[in-house]
Design a protein around this motif. Sequence first.
Motif, PDB file in Angstrom:
ATOM      1  N   GLU A   1       1.071  -1.427   0.065  1.00 36.17           N
ATOM      2  CA  GLU A   1       0.018   0.062  -0.058  1.00 36.17           C
ATOM      3  C   GLU A   1       0.650   1.387  -0.203  1.00 36.17           C
ATOM      4  O   GLU A   1       1.966   1.380   0.778  1.00 36.17           O
ATOM      5  N   ASP A   2       0.628   2.201  -0.977  1.00 39.15           N
ATOM      6  CA  ASP A   2       1.186   3.483  -0.943  1.00 39.15           C
ATOM      7  C   ASP A   2       0.342   4.379  -0.063  1.00 39.15           C
ATOM      8  O   ASP A   2      -0.746   4.641  -0.132  1.00 39.15           O
ATOM      9  N   ARG A   3       0.910   4.555   1.126  1.00 39.20           N
ATOM     10  CA  ARG A   3       0.111   5.540   2.166  1.00 39.20           C
ATOM     11  C   ARG A   3       0.888   6.980   2.091  1.00 39.20           C
ATOM     12  O   ARG A   3       0.978   7.339   3.481  1.00 39.20           O
ATOM     13  N   GLY A   4       1.201   7.551   1.083  1.00 38.38           N
ATOM     14  CA  GLY A   4       1.566   9.084   1.110  1.00 38.38           C
ATOM     15  C   GLY A   4       3.178   9.046   1.396  1.00 38.38           C
ATOM     16  O   GLY A   4       3.841   8.829   0.124  1.00 38.38           O
ATOM     17  N   ASP A   5       3.402   9.221   2.498  1.00 34.37           N
ATOM     18  CA  ASP A   5       4.768   9.148   2.721  1.00 34.37           C
ATOM     19  C   ASP A   5       5.256   7.896   3.120  1.00 34.37           C
ATOM     20  O   ASP A   5       6.822   8.129   3.350  1.00 34.37           O
ATOM     21  N   HIS A   6       4.893   6.942   2.842  1.00 35.62           N
ATOM     22  CA  HIS A   6       5.449   5.454   3.129  1.00 35.62           C
ATOM     23  C   HIS A   6       4.815   4.488   2.330  1.00 35.62           C
ATOM     24  O   HIS A   6       3.617   4.551   2.070  1.00 35.62           O
ATOM     25  N   LEU A   7       5.284   3.404   2.263  1.00 38.18           N
ATOM     26  CA  LEU A   7       5.027   2.325   1.720  1.00 38.18           C
ATOM     27  C   LEU A   7       4.709   1.197   2.884  1.00 38.18           C
ATOM     28  O   LEU A   7       5.422   1.108   3.923  1.00 38.18           O
TER      29      LEU A   7
ATOM     30  N   GLY B   1      15.369   3.844   7.144  1.00 33.10           N
ATOM     31  CA  GLY B   1      14.564   4.229   8.311  1.00 33.10           C
ATOM     32  C   GLY B   1      13.395   3.213   8.187  1.00 33.10           C
ATOM     33  O   GLY B   1      12.349   3.861   9.077  1.00 33.10           O
ATOM     34  N   SER B   2      13.223   1.963   7.815  1.00 32.30           N
ATOM     35  CA  SER B   2      12.004   1.284   7.897  1.00 32.30           C
ATOM     36  C   SER B   2      11.575   0.982   9.126  1.00 32.30           C
ATOM     37  O   SER B   2      12.599   0.531  10.150  1.00 32.30           O
ATOM     38  N   ARG B   3      10.372   0.373   9.586  1.00 33.67           N
ATOM     39  CA  ARG B   3       9.816  -0.022  10.635  1.00 33.67           C
ATOM     40  C   ARG B   3       9.299  -1.311  10.455  1.00 33.67           C
ATOM     41  O   ARG B   3       8.612  -1.546   9.500  1.00 33.67           O
ATOM     42  N   LEU B   4       9.044  -2.421  11.401  1.00 34.06           N
ATOM     43  CA  LEU B   4       8.733  -3.504  11.228  1.00 34.06           C
ATOM     44  C   LEU B   4       7.433  -3.640  12.110  1.00 34.06           C
ATOM     45  O   LEU B   4       7.439  -3.384  13.250  1.00 34.06           O
ATOM     46  N   VAL B   5       6.444  -4.402  11.582  1.00 30.87           N
ATOM     47  CA  VAL B   5       5.241  -4.355  12.462  1.00 30.87           C
ATOM     48  C   VAL B   5       5.046  -6.075  12.745  1.00 30.87           C
ATOM     49  O   VAL B   5       5.196  -7.126  11.617  1.00 30.87           O
ATOM     50  N   LEU B   6       5.044  -6.183  14.046  1.00 32.44           N
ATOM     51  CA  LEU B   6       4.859  -7.755  14.276  1.00 32.44           C
ATOM     52  C   LEU B   6       3.837  -7.750  15.140  1.00 32.44           C
ATOM     53  O   LEU B   6       3.173  -7.057  15.704  1.00 32.44           O
ATOM     54  N   ARG B   7       3.157  -9.054  14.931  1.00 31.01           N
ATOM     55  CA  ARG B   7       1.914  -9.268  15.379  1.00 31.01           C
ATOM     56  C   ARG B   7       1.884 -10.558  16.166  1.00 31.01           C
ATOM     57  O   ARG B   7       2.445 -11.465  15.856  1.00 31.01           O
ATOM     58  N   LEU B   8       1.107 -10.494  17.493  1.00 34.29           N
ATOM     59  CA  LEU B   8       1.261 -11.707  18.468  1.00 34.29           C
ATOM     60  C   LEU B   8      -0.465 -11.695  18.849  1.00 34.29           C
ATOM     61  O   LEU B   8      -0.852 -10.630  19.627  1.00 34.29           O
ATOM     62  N   GLY B   9      -1.235 -12.563  18.521  1.00 32.36           N
ATOM     63  CA  GLY B   9      -2.532 -12.653  18.847  1.00 32.36           C
ATOM     64  C   GLY B   9      -3.223 -11.524  18.234  1.00 32.36           C
ATOM     65  O   GLY B   9      -3.080 -11.167  17.174  1.00 32.36           O
ATOM     66  N   ASP B  10      -3.787 -10.413  18.959  1.00 32.23           N
ATOM     67  CA  ASP B  10      -4.727  -9.524  18.229  1.00 32.23           C
ATOM     68  C   ASP B  10      -3.828  -8.318  18.570  1.00 32.23           C
ATOM     69  O   ASP B  10      -4.315  -7.167  18.383  1.00 32.23           O
ATOM     70  N   GLN B  11      -2.618  -8.434  19.221  1.00 27.58           N
ATOM     71  CA  GLN B  11      -1.820  -7.271  19.422  1.00 27.58           C
ATOM     72  C   GLN B  11      -0.665  -6.944  18.274  1.00 27.58           C
ATOM     73  O   GLN B  11       0.038  -7.943  18.013  1.00 27.58           O
TER      74      GLN B  11
ATOM     75  N   VAL C   1       6.033  -4.535   6.645  1.00 27.09           N
ATOM     76  CA  VAL C   1       7.353  -3.468   6.663  1.00 27.09           C
ATOM     77  C   VAL C   1       6.947  -2.205   6.342  1.00 27.09           C
ATOM     78  O   VAL C   1       5.990  -2.042   5.451  1.00 27.09           O
ATOM     79  N   VAL C   2       7.015  -1.092   7.194  1.00 28.86           N
ATOM     80  CA  VAL C   2       6.918   0.138   6.778  1.00 28.86           C
ATOM     81  C   VAL C   2       7.991   0.894   6.331  1.00 28.86           C
ATOM     82  O   VAL C   2       9.230   0.894   6.871  1.00 28.86           O
ATOM     83  N   VAL C   3       7.867   1.287   5.086  1.00 31.85           N
ATOM     84  CA  VAL C   3       9.119   1.943   4.492  1.00 31.85           C
ATOM     85  C   VAL C   3       8.780   3.283   4.154  1.00 31.85           C
ATOM     86  O   VAL C   3       8.059   3.599   3.294  1.00 31.85           O
ATOM     87  N   PRO C   4       9.383   4.381   4.571  1.00 35.89           N
ATOM     88  CA  PRO C   4       9.284   5.682   4.442  1.00 35.89           C
ATOM     89  C   PRO C   4       9.979   6.150   3.104  1.00 35.89           C
ATOM     90  O   PRO C   4      11.048   5.389   2.696  1.00 35.89           O
ATOM     91  N   LYS C   5       9.061   6.987   2.266  1.00 39.36           N
ATOM     92  CA  LYS C   5       9.523   7.307   1.100  1.00 39.36           C
ATOM     93  C   LYS C   5      10.836   8.295   1.181  1.00 39.36           C
ATOM     94  O   LYS C   5      10.825   9.017   2.173  1.00 39.36           O
ATOM     95  N   THR C   6      11.937   8.223   0.534  1.00 38.25           N
ATOM     96  CA  THR C   6      12.937   9.487   0.584  1.00 38.25           C
ATOM     97  C   THR C   6      12.485  10.626   0.349  1.00 38.25           C
ATOM     98  O   THR C   6      11.728  10.942  -0.692  1.00 38.25           O
TER      99      THR C   6
END
Length: 490
Positions: free
Chosen positions: A253-259, A320-330, A357-362
Motif C-alpha cells: 500500500e502506498d500511504r503517502g509518505d510511506h509504503l 529508516g523502515s519499521r517492522l510490524v510484528l503481530r502476536l494474537g490480536d496485538q 514492513v513500513v518503508v518511508p519514502k525518501t
Amino acid sequence: MRDTLLFLLGDEQVEIACCDPTLTVLDWLRLDQRMTGSKEGCAEGDCGACTVVVGRLDQGRLRYEAINACIRFLPTLDGCQLLTVEHLKGKDGALHPVQQAMVDCHGSQCGFCTPGFVMSLFSLWLNEDAPSVSRIEDALAGNLCRCTGYEPIIAAAQRMCRLGERERFSPDREVIAARLRDLADAQTLTLHGPGGTFNAPATVAALADLMTAHPTATLVAGATDVGLWVTKGMRRLDPVIYLGRIEALRLIEDRGDHLRIGAMATHADVRPALAALSPQLDELMRRFGGEQVRNAGTIGGNIANGSPIGDLPPALIALGSRLVLRLGDQSRIIPLEDFFIDYRKQDRREGEFVEAVVVPKTAPDALFHVSKISKRFDEDISAVCGAFLLRVGEDGRIAEARLAYGGMAATPKRAAAAEAALIGRAWDEAAVAAAIAALPGDFTPLSDMRASAGYRLTIAGNLLRRFLIETMQPGVETRVAGLLAEAAHG
Ligand SMILES: Cc1cc2nc3c(=O)[nH]c(=O)nc-3n(C[C@H](O)[C@H](O)[C@H](O)COP(=O)(O)OP(=O)(O)OC[C@H]3O[C@@H](n4cnc5c(N)ncnc54)[C@H](O)[C@@H]3O)c2cc1C
Ligand code: FES
Ligand code: FES
C-alpha cells in the motif's frame, strides 16, 4: 477447517488427503506421479533444472510464475495450477513455440537443463510479448547450462515470440481462473501426513490464532530458505504454518509518505514498489536471486530469517523502515534495525509473526545508494551489501547519515561511528575518508568462503566512495547511471 489439498495439475483436479508438510513439488512429480520431465540438479534453488510454472489468483486475476519445484512444498500449491514441461505439447503432439524455438536455435546439447529453461521461457512467453535481450537474460538468470553457452537459448527466447500461435498454446485463462476461484475458500487447510501437519490459514486472524496455539511451529512463506533446511539440512518440520493463502499479507500500500508492504509480498512484487523510491533499489532487486526465487521469496522471509547477508535489511534500515510484528490480536512496531539482536537471534516473541514492513519514502533532497557485492553477478547472495542515506542541510553540511551494511557483522548493522564521522561535514572526499577511517570501530568482519575480513572492510569503504562519485559527479558512468541512460533511450 478443510483437510484435503486441492489444486490443478494441468487441467486435472488433484485432491490429496494425506501428505507430508514438506514433500517437495519435485519429489511428488518425479517419484509419485512419474512425471520425470522436471529434473533435479542442485535441490537448492540454484540451477533451475526443476523449474515449473504455477498459476495462482492474485486479487482475482490469474497470474503465472516460474518457480523452483525442488524447494517448494507440495501443500503450498493449494488453490493453484501447476504446469510442467509435460503440459506444453499441443493435443496433436505439436511442439510448443518455446520448444520449437529451442530446437530451431539448437538451444539444447546434453539436455539436462533444457526442461528448466523451457519452463522459464514458457513463463516469459505467457507474460510478455516481446521481451528485450536484457529482460530475457534476467528471466534466465536462475537457470544454469553447462553446454550451450546461452547464446542459442537467448536466440530461442527471441524466436519463440515470432512463432505466433499464441492462442493455440495458451491456457484458457478465464476457464482456469474460474476453476481456481471454485477451489478457493476462507477455511484453514489442515493436512496430515506421516511426517507431520501442514496448516494454511486464509486470514490474518486465523494465522494469529494458529500461532497462539502452536507458538513453535515453523512459519513458511516462499520457502526459498526453509526449503533448503529440508533438502540440504534433512530437517523434519512439524507443524508447519504456511502464510501464502492470506491475501492481506501480500498487499503493498502506498500511504503517502510511506509504503506499507505486507510480509508475504514477493520480491517480484516488491521490486516495482521499491524501484519507484530509487533506481538503486530496482537494481538491487533485479539481482536478488533468480526469477524463480524472486517469484517465491518474500520480504517478510528475508527479514525474519535474520541472515547477516540478506539483501533487503541493509537497504530498508538505511531508509529508516519499521517492522510490524503481530502476536494474537496485538501489533507492535519497532525500528527494523532493533529486530536484529545477534547472529540469527531476532526480537520475535513466541507465537509472533512479521505482518508488514513500513518503508518511508525518501525525501526529495535525500541522497541514497545501495550496492551489492557478490562473487557471481546474478543469483548470488551478498558478500557485502552497503546502503546509505544522507541529508545535506541548507548550510551544505551533512545533517543526517544512515549507513547500513550486511556481511560485516553477525547481523545487518548500522555503522554508528562512520555516521558520526560524517555529521556536520560537507559531503566530499574528506568526509568519505573520515567515515572510512571510522569503519574498523564499527565492524570486525569475518573471513569466510565469500570474502576475507580485509576484503570486506576495504569494500565497505569503497562503496562509500562509489556513493560519493555517483552523487557528486553528474553524468558519471556507473552501472546504475548507465542503466538509467539505457532505459531513457528505450
Ligand atoms: C538460489 C537462491 C538465491 C538466493 N538469492 C538471494 C539473494 O540474492 N539475496 C538474499 O537476500 N537472499 C537470497 N536468497 C535467500 C532467500 O531467497 C531470501 O532470504 C528470501 O527472502 C526468503 O524468503 P522466503 O519467503 O522464501 O522465506 P522462507 O524460506 O519461507 O522463510 C525464511 C525464514 O523466515 C521465517 N518467516 C517467513 N515469513 C515470516 C513471517 N511473516 N513472520 C515470521 N517469520 C517468518 C521462516 O520461518 C524462516 O525462518 C536466495 C535463496 C536461494 C535458494
Ligand atoms: S534442482 Fe536446481 S533449482 Fe531445483
Ligand atoms: S544443455 Fe547441457 S547443461 Fe544445458
